[in-house]
Each structure stands twice: as C-alpha cells, then as structure tokens.
Design an enzyme around this catalytic site. Structure first.
Site, PDB file in Angstrom:
ATOM      1  N   HIS A 126       0.841  -1.208   0.000  1.00 50.15           N
ATOM      2  CA  HIS A 126       0.000   0.000   0.000  1.00 50.15           C
ATOM      3  C   HIS A 126       0.872   1.253   0.000  1.00 50.15           C
ATOM      4  O   HIS A 126       0.641   2.190  -0.773  1.00 50.15           O
ATOM      5  CB  HIS A 126      -0.905  -0.022   1.236  1.00 50.15           C
ATOM      6  N   GLU A 127       1.893   1.262   0.853  1.00 51.72           N
ATOM      7  CA  GLU A 127       2.768   2.433   0.948  1.00 51.72           C
ATOM      8  C   GLU A 127       3.640   2.583  -0.304  1.00 51.72           C
ATOM      9  O   GLU A 127       3.855   3.700  -0.786  1.00 51.72           O
ATOM     10  CB  GLU A 127       3.650   2.329   2.200  1.00 51.72           C
TER      11      GLU A 127
ATOM     12  N   HIS B 116       1.592   4.234  -2.888  1.00 56.31           N
ATOM     13  CA  HIS B 116       1.530   5.690  -2.703  1.00 56.31           C
ATOM     14  C   HIS B 116       2.709   6.360  -3.412  1.00 56.31           C
ATOM     15  O   HIS B 116       2.548   7.375  -4.093  1.00 56.31           O
ATOM     16  CB  HIS B 116       1.587   6.045  -1.208  1.00 56.31           C
TER      17      HIS B 116
ATOM     18  N   GLU C 152      -6.251   7.009  -1.055  1.00 55.14           N
ATOM     19  CA  GLU C 152      -6.222   5.782  -0.249  1.00 55.14           C
ATOM     20  C   GLU C 152      -6.841   4.613  -1.010  1.00 55.14           C
ATOM     21  O   GLU C 152      -6.342   3.490  -0.943  1.00 55.14           O
ATOM     22  CB  GLU C 152      -6.947   6.005   1.080  1.00 55.14           C
TER      23      GLU C 152
END
Length: 295
Positions: A147-148, A151, A224
C-alpha cells in the site's frame, strides 16, 4: 478537526514566515499600485510564488521531518530476520512498481500503522510501527508495505504538494483582497494600507486555509482507494483485505504525529462535518471497494 489542522500547520507556518519576511522587506507594499488599488496581476504572481514555495519546501523537508517526528530508525544493516524480510519485501515491491528502492524504517509506537513520504519517487521512505509488526501476520504486513509503495509509485506526495500549492496561491490571493476591501470600505483608508489590512489578511488567510483543507483531504481520501488497489495488485487482494480488517478490529488510536496523520495507512474516524476533514475513508468503505473489484 484538530488532527487535520495540525497536519496543515507545517505548511501554514512556512507561509506565515514567508509572509512576514516579505512584509519586512517591503515587497507586499509593491502590490498596492499608487497606494490606492491592488495590482491584481502582481498580487497573483506574488501569491503563486509564496504559495508554491510553502508547499514545495514542506515536500522537500518531508522525509527529514518524518524521521525526526516519529524517531524512525532507518534499517541500514538488518538486525534480525524480520528487518531483513522488511527490506527485501520493499525492494521487491518497488521493483515491481517500477520505482527506486525506498529507505525502510521502523518507529516505536503501540498502534498498527505505517507511512510513506519523500519528495521523489526514487528516493522515498517507507516506515512501519513496531505495533504493526507485532499485531499483523506477515501476509498482512506485506500488504501494508505494498500500500505504501503504491503511494510512492502513484506520486501521491508530489501531487498533494502541487494541490497544496494551488490552494495556497488562492488563499493568499483572496486573503489580501479581503484585507484590502475591509481596509478601504470599513476603515476608510484611502492611501496605502493600515493595520486593519494586515490583521484582516492574516485572519482571512487562516480561515481560508482551514476551509481549503477540505479539498486536500478529499484528494487524500481518494488516493487511499488507489493505494489499496495497488497494494492488492502487489501483495494479493486477500492480504490487503485482511490487513484492513485487522486495522478495523484494532481498538488503538493512531500514534503518528498530527502532521503525518494523512500519510499513515490508518486514519482517525469522524462523523458529520468532521468527515470533510478526514484524511482517510472509513475502513469499511475501503474493504468494500476491494471486495467489489474482486467480483
């Protein structure tokens, strides 16, 4: 709302320092053409330079600031198998995402959280909390890391800075117009600017900055969902859903500093008007979005 306001505090503080400096140097007085009316073209250029400077300086300092705010320790040499696995996992995911390998760090906090920051896609930072390593299974931790990394690959930090720069520009521009109007119409100042202009402009700048943060937080919520989808692609949808459910079941409150709250995987909750200032969508919405995509 306090959490979001403090998240924006660094950017607002930089703007305030720049504004005061410009006033002391007499630059703002040049915006008052012939001492009577504002020079709107000059004001817009001034606002853009000041606004983007604040946002870009915040972005440039983001990695340095994050390390010091959280006490994150960058893993230069892994101390154990867990740290070695973290570094290797992030490196593999970064290669899959087509970006340079970020620095990997661990910070001491009881809650399960992680964040990514940095001015450049190929020189970023991914940090995880000690609580996340203790509270999640490896597949779930892998999903959080993905997930990071997503980003970073999506360029979210840079895009957020550019959006903040545009917002800063209009906040500065409109606050000076409001200050000029109050000074001329209410206090009847005919030449130059009196104390009412500066006081009104400062108050308007603060109020407009808080209201404009609604736009920033809207973008933060949208990113997100994109990062969740990217995490599912890199680490598996089942792992990403499991990680979000683990966060949902956690009763602990996020311990990231307020200025970094929007960059964590887990955000606060709120209802009513506070929803407009939330940096993260509710976890049930994020889980539902992933499950709907899997159908």
């Amino acid at each position: 709302m306090n959490r979001i306001f403090l998240f924006l505090l660094t950017n607002i503080a930089i703007l305030a320092v720049f504004s005061v400096t410009m006033r002391l140097l007499g630059v703002e007085s040049l915006l008052d053409a012939q001492g009577v009316n504002l020079d709107y073209n000059a004001l817009l250029i001034y606002a853009a330079v000041l606004g983007f400077s604040g946002a870009l300086v915040s972005l440039a300092l983001s990695k340095w600031t994050a390390k010091r705010m959280t006490g994150a320790r960058v893993i230069a040499e892994p101390r154990d198998q867990t740290e070695r696995w973290l570094v290797e996992t992030v490196a593999r995911q970064a290669e899959q995402a087509g970006i340079g390998t970020p620095e990997v760090a661990v910070y001491d906090a009881p809650d399960m959280n992680a964040f990514a920051t940095g001015a450049r896609r190929n020189n970023a930072l991914v940090a995880v909390s000690s609580g996340l390593l203790r509270g999640m299974q490896r597949g779930e931790v892998e999903a959080v890391l993905a997930h990071e990394v997503s980003h970073i690959a999506n360029g979210d930090m840079v895009t957020l800075a550019l959006i903040q720069g545009v917002i800063n520009t209009f906040v500065i521009f409109l606050s000076r117009i409001i200050g000029h109007f109050v000074d001329r119409v209410v206090f009847k100042t005919r030449h130059g600017h009196g104390p009412a202009f500066w006081l009104t402009a400062i108050i308007a700048e603060i109020i407009l900055a808080v209201l404009a943060s609604i736009i920033v937080m809207w973008f933060s919520r949208r990113r997100e969902f994109r990062a969740d989808a990217g995490g599912a692609e890199l680490a598996g949808r089942a792992n990403m859903v499991a990680a979000l459910k683990r966060l949902q079941a956690s009763t602990g409150q996020p311990h990231l500093p307020d200025q970094l709250a929007a960059f964590g995987i887990s955000g606060g909750i709120g209802g009513g008007v506070k929803k407009l200032f939330m940096s993260h969508p509710p976890l049930d919405q994020r889980i539902r979005a992933l499950q709907d995509d899997d159908r």
